[in-house]
Design an enzyme around this catalytic site. Structure first.
Site, PDB file in Angstrom:
ATOM      1  N   LYS A  28       0.814  -1.218   0.000  1.00 50.85           N
ATOM      2  CA  LYS A  28       0.000   0.000   0.000  1.00 50.85           C
ATOM      3  C   LYS A  28       0.850   1.271   0.000  1.00 50.85           C
ATOM      4  O   LYS A  28       0.523   2.247   0.674  1.00 50.85           O
ATOM      5  CB  LYS A  28      -0.977   0.025   1.176  1.00 50.85           C
ATOM      6  CG  LYS A  28      -1.986  -1.110   1.161  1.00 50.85           C
ATOM      7  CD  LYS A  28      -3.024  -0.901   2.247  1.00 50.85           C
ATOM      8  CE  LYS A  28      -4.013  -2.050   2.284  1.00 50.85           C
ATOM      9  NZ  LYS A  28      -5.061  -1.849   3.287  1.00 50.85           N
ATOM     10  N   LYS A 201     -14.675   2.956  -5.228  1.00 53.59           N
ATOM     11  CA  LYS A 201     -14.174   3.999  -4.337  1.00 53.59           C
ATOM     12  C   LYS A 201     -12.658   3.904  -4.200  1.00 53.59           C
ATOM     13  O   LYS A 201     -12.075   2.818  -4.280  1.00 53.59           O
ATOM     14  CB  LYS A 201     -14.839   3.918  -2.954  1.00 53.59           C
ATOM     15  CG  LYS A 201     -14.632   2.606  -2.227  1.00 53.59           C
ATOM     16  CD  LYS A 201     -15.375   2.586  -0.906  1.00 53.59           C
ATOM     17  CE  LYS A 201     -15.126   1.296  -0.151  1.00 53.59           C
ATOM     18  NZ  LYS A 201     -13.700   1.117   0.241  1.00 53.59           N
ATOM     19  N   LYS A 230     -15.543  -2.714   2.807  1.00 49.97           N
ATOM     20  CA  LYS A 230     -14.245  -2.882   2.148  1.00 49.97           C
ATOM     21  C   LYS A 230     -13.228  -1.916   2.743  1.00 49.97           C
ATOM     22  O   LYS A 230     -13.572  -0.886   3.306  1.00 49.97           O
ATOM     23  CB  LYS A 230     -14.389  -2.630   0.645  1.00 49.97           C
ATOM     24  CG  LYS A 230     -15.368  -3.580  -0.056  1.00 49.97           C
ATOM     25  CD  LYS A 230     -14.844  -5.010  -0.099  1.00 49.97           C
ATOM     26  CE  LYS A 230     -15.794  -5.935  -0.853  1.00 49.97           C
ATOM     27  NZ  LYS A 230     -16.849  -6.483   0.015  1.00 49.97           N
ATOM     28  N   ASP A 231     -11.974  -2.268   2.551  1.00 47.64           N
ATOM     29  CA  ASP A 231     -10.871  -1.529   3.135  1.00 47.64           C
ATOM     30  C   ASP A 231     -10.856  -0.074   2.693  1.00 47.64           C
ATOM     31  O   ASP A 231     -11.319   0.258   1.596  1.00 47.64           O
ATOM     32  CB  ASP A 231      -9.552  -2.194   2.717  1.00 47.64           C
ATOM     33  CG  ASP A 231      -8.376  -1.736   3.540  1.00 47.64           C
ATOM     34  OD1 ASP A 231      -8.586  -1.327   4.692  1.00 47.64           O
ATOM     35  OD2 ASP A 231      -7.251  -1.776   3.025  1.00 47.64           O
ATOM     36  N   LYS A 232     -10.340   0.794   3.535  1.00 53.49           N
ATOM     37  CA  LYS A 232     -10.259   2.215   3.186  1.00 53.49           C
ATOM     38  C   LYS A 232      -9.088   2.488   2.253  1.00 53.49           C
ATOM     39  O   LYS A 232      -9.276   3.000   1.156  1.00 53.49           O
ATOM     40  CB  LYS A 232     -10.122   3.076   4.446  1.00 53.49           C
ATOM     41  CG  LYS A 232      -9.923   4.551   4.103  1.00 53.49           C
ATOM     42  CD  LYS A 232      -9.803   5.426   5.331  1.00 53.49           C
ATOM     43  CE  LYS A 232      -9.595   6.880   4.904  1.00 53.49           C
ATOM     44  NZ  LYS A 232      -9.521   7.792   6.061  1.00 53.49           N
TER      45      LYS A 232
END
Length: 713
Positions: A28, A201, A230-232
């Site tokens: 990430k 998103k 869902k993950d940010k």
């Protein structure tokens, strides 16, 4: 003392499947390095393929529309009947009242009070008449001019779906309704009541994105349904349903949305509920790969595909933002209500200064009202507790019960996960990762559906940061599962037959209807719980929500293999370059040339893009080096001296791209952990987003700096 985020070993995460050495990589560095696509129950990967509303809306919309503000209904016959029941004067009063409502002035129409009536049976007949003939009105009784008489009061029914008033429904009165139906009058009968769409998103969590959309539509969060959060810090695509909204209206929002896109619209009869998915498809790019040799990278990736990983509950399961949810869960199971409240409200590391200030203020002053004024509304658990303590000082149990059920149940489920992780580690340490052993638990293959019942609806459904949405009710149910009685203990005959393999081994989440292994692993549950003063068979209190004996329990696979696993090595020289196409990139590429709006084209400015950058700079996330133009997907790069990812070196770097599917409730971070042999704790600097200095050192092969940081030896 401020509470700290749990470390892996503290929640039972301590083992790996393979003995390969692992390597270094950055997860990430850019949120587009972590792409998640939901997989629906049919096995279809959910993708954003179109931003446009269907070319032809259902004909019923065109004929009827969804707004009846111009349609005035006549109640002449009902008023005439009312005249015979109540008399001329009250009939005239009622007719004037209805005319005011029909004229569109319902927001300012005051209730009317009918003539005094001391006959209770007659008043009852009047109430019934209104219920049968004027459903948009509601009646009650008020005192009359003298002590012996009563009067019927008539007012607009603010909870009636056909009420035309846009603002007449009080929030409290709307709260118990399953959906926010404002603006949905006269919905065509031949059209599904739910609009399903794909939500794309970037760098936003599901609740945040739906909150933005809900504000634009002027509907409450409960109008939306989804299968899992869902993950940010990722780019994600998932299905969402909304109650009685037109596709054209949502499609029109795309030009105003930042980091969010809506598309692939269709009308359906049922809304989505949590858990209605098979899993998630992940496309993960690990940058800045540093290994002794390329062979190690290849061997590790191949091993992950062949053998999988230990199916631990990841650190997300135990709370984000340094909230030790398993410890709060233990306090609840112990019946230590005040301790649990203190842990929810106490100061924590790493929070925004305003929140930290509010927590410190309460810790030092116990001023409930003053603290409520300082705490933001999205801290739902904290505010719910304080609101109750405001009206019922010292009633800590009631304060805990005031937390929305999903949120408060997460604490208990977190403790169950804590026990499960420790049991899984013990299973690996004592019996290895290759063979089934006597006393293991497995599903009976002759009875099993082939699916192991999981306790969690989605990898990212466990964020206990304080956000809450009513869609999450029972998302981690642990309630009765059909497969729960299909579990057996492996015996000698099973071992001799070789009928079961290591992939079949499961472990229980503690509850009232599960069974434990009959080997040494059962002791892990009992010993850990006993150490915490908790019994797994008896409750020390009678509060069902906070008792393991009131939870059914379920089972979870110990080992999980990634499905449809693919990997490839990539090379790149620019650390700011996006390496994998997102769904939005593909949509934009498919559009004809000239139809895609370039942001900020006028006067050579990119004002909307700068708004995105300001949003990035104001966020808590440490590493954020990208965003995209609203329509074209044009990348916005921060200047190199401001980039948090380090300098953009021209030296060739290696990235590892992974693509795989996991069932719902499995954690992709645990798969990455197995690959890199690196802790996922936020205090570990080289797996999650590395700070700029570390990242820059990796990219530039600055080994002296890495040695100083303790990143390599």
């Amino acid at each position: 003392m401020a509470m700290k985020t749990a470390e892996e070993h503290e929640v039972g995460i301590s083992c790996f499947i393979s003995d390969l050495p692992g390597f270094r990589g950055i997860l990430k560095q850019r949120y587009s390095d972590f792409i998640v696509n939901e997989v629906d129950r049919d096995g279809t990967v959910v993708q954003l393929s179109s931003l446009d509303a269907p070319q032809e809306e259902p004909e019923s919309f065109q004929e009827n529309g969804t707004n009846t503000s111009d349609n005035v209904v006549s109640y002449a016959s009902q008023i005439e009947s009312f005249k015979s029941l109540a008399g001329d004067s009250d009939a005239v009063l009622l007719e004037e009242f209805i005319n005011k409502i029909n004229a569109g002035g319902e927001d300012g129409v005051s209730p009317i009070v009918l003539s005094p009536d001391s006959d209770k049976s007659h008043r009852k007949a009047m109430h019934n008449f209104f219920k049968e003939n004027f459903k948009f009105l509601v009646t009650d009784v008020v005192d009359g001019p003298d002590a012996s008489s009563k009067c019927i009061r008539v007012r607009l029914n603010s909870a009636e779906p056909n009420n035309k008033g846009k603002n007449s429904k009080k929030r409290k009165e709307r709260g118990d309704k399953p959906f926010d139906s404002r603006g949905s009058e006269n919905w065509p009968k031949n059209v599904g009541k739910f609009l399903r769409f794909h939500l794309y998103k970037e760098n936003k969590d599901t609740h945040e994105a739906l909150g933005v959309i809900g504000n634009m539509l002027s509907v409450q969060p409960k109008s939306f349904g989804f299968a899992g959060t869902k993950d940010k810090r990722a780019v994600t695509t998932q299905r969402v349903t909304v109650y009685k909204q037109r596709a054209s209206r949502l499609a029109s929002l795309n030009k105003r949305l930042f980091g969010i896109k809506l598309g692939d619209f269709c009308y359906v009869k049922e809304g989505l509920c949590l858990g209605q998915l098979l899993g998630n498809r992940f496309t993960i790019t690990l940058r800045g790969i540093v290994a002794d040799s390329e062979d190690i990278i290849k061997a590790s990736a191949d091993a992950l595909g062949r053998h999988g990983f230990i199916n631990y509950f990841g650190l997300q399961r135990f709370g984000s933002g340094s909230l030790p949810t398993h410890l709060i869960g233990a306090a609840l199971l112990q019946g230590e209500w005040k301790l649990a409240v203190d842990m929810i409200l106490d100061p924590r590391d790493g929070e925004k200064s305003a929140i930290a200030k509010a927590r410190k203020y309460y810790k030092e002053s116990s001023d409930v009202v003053g603290t409520l004024k300082q705490l933001p509304r999205y801290l739902v658990a904290e505010r719910a507790v304080l609101q109750t303590l405001k009206t019922s000082p010292g009633n800590y149990l009631q304060a805990l019960k005031s937390i929305p059920r999903t949120l408060r149940m997460l604490y208990v489920h977190s403790y169950q996960s804590y026990l499960w992780n420790h049991a899984a580690s013990k299973r690996v340490q004592k019996y290895g990762t290759e063979n089934v052993v006597l006393g293991d638990l497995v599903y009976c293959k002759e009875n099993s559906t082939g699916k192991v019942t999981e306790s969690v609806g989605s990898e990212y459904a466990e964020d206990c940061s304080g956000r809450y949405d009513s869609n999450n009710e029972d998302e981690i149910s642990g309630e009765i599962h059909e497969e729960i009685d299909s579990v057996k203990v492996v015996d000698v005959e099973d071992l001799n037959s070789g009928y079961y393999t290591i992939d079949d081994v499961i472990l229980p989440m503690p509850g009232s209807r599960i069974k434990y292994p009959t080997n040494h692993i059962a002791n892990v549950y009992e010993d850990l719980a006993k150490k915490d003063g908790i019994s797994l068979t008896e409750s020390v209190h009678n509060v069902e929500d906070f008792s393991i004996t009131s939870i059914t329990g379920c089972y979870r696979r110990v080992f999980q293999k990634p499905i449809n696993f693919e990997w490839e090595l990539l090379t790149y020289s620019d650390s700011n370059k996006q390496l994998v196409e997102t769904d939005l990139d593909k949509v934009n590429k498919s559009k004809p040339m000239g139809t895609v709006k370039q942001m900020g084209a006028a006067n050579g400015k990119n004002e909307e893009a700068f708004d995105c950058i300001r949003e990035l700079e104001s966020s808590n996330d440490v590493v954020k080096v990208e965003n995209y133009s609203e329509i074209a997907g044009e990348e916005i790069k921060l200047p190199h001296d401001e980039s948090l990812s380090g300098s953009s070196s021209q030296d060739s770097q290696i990235a590892l791209k992974l693509s795989f599917t996991l069932p719902a409730s499995c954690y992709a971070t645990m798969a990455i952990r197995e690959l890199l042999k690196t802790s996922t704790s936020v205090s570990t600097p080289n797996l999650k987003s590395l700070l700029s200095v570390t990242t820059g050192a990796l990219i530039n092969h600055d080994w002296e700096k890495l040695l100083a940081l303790g990143i390599c030896t």
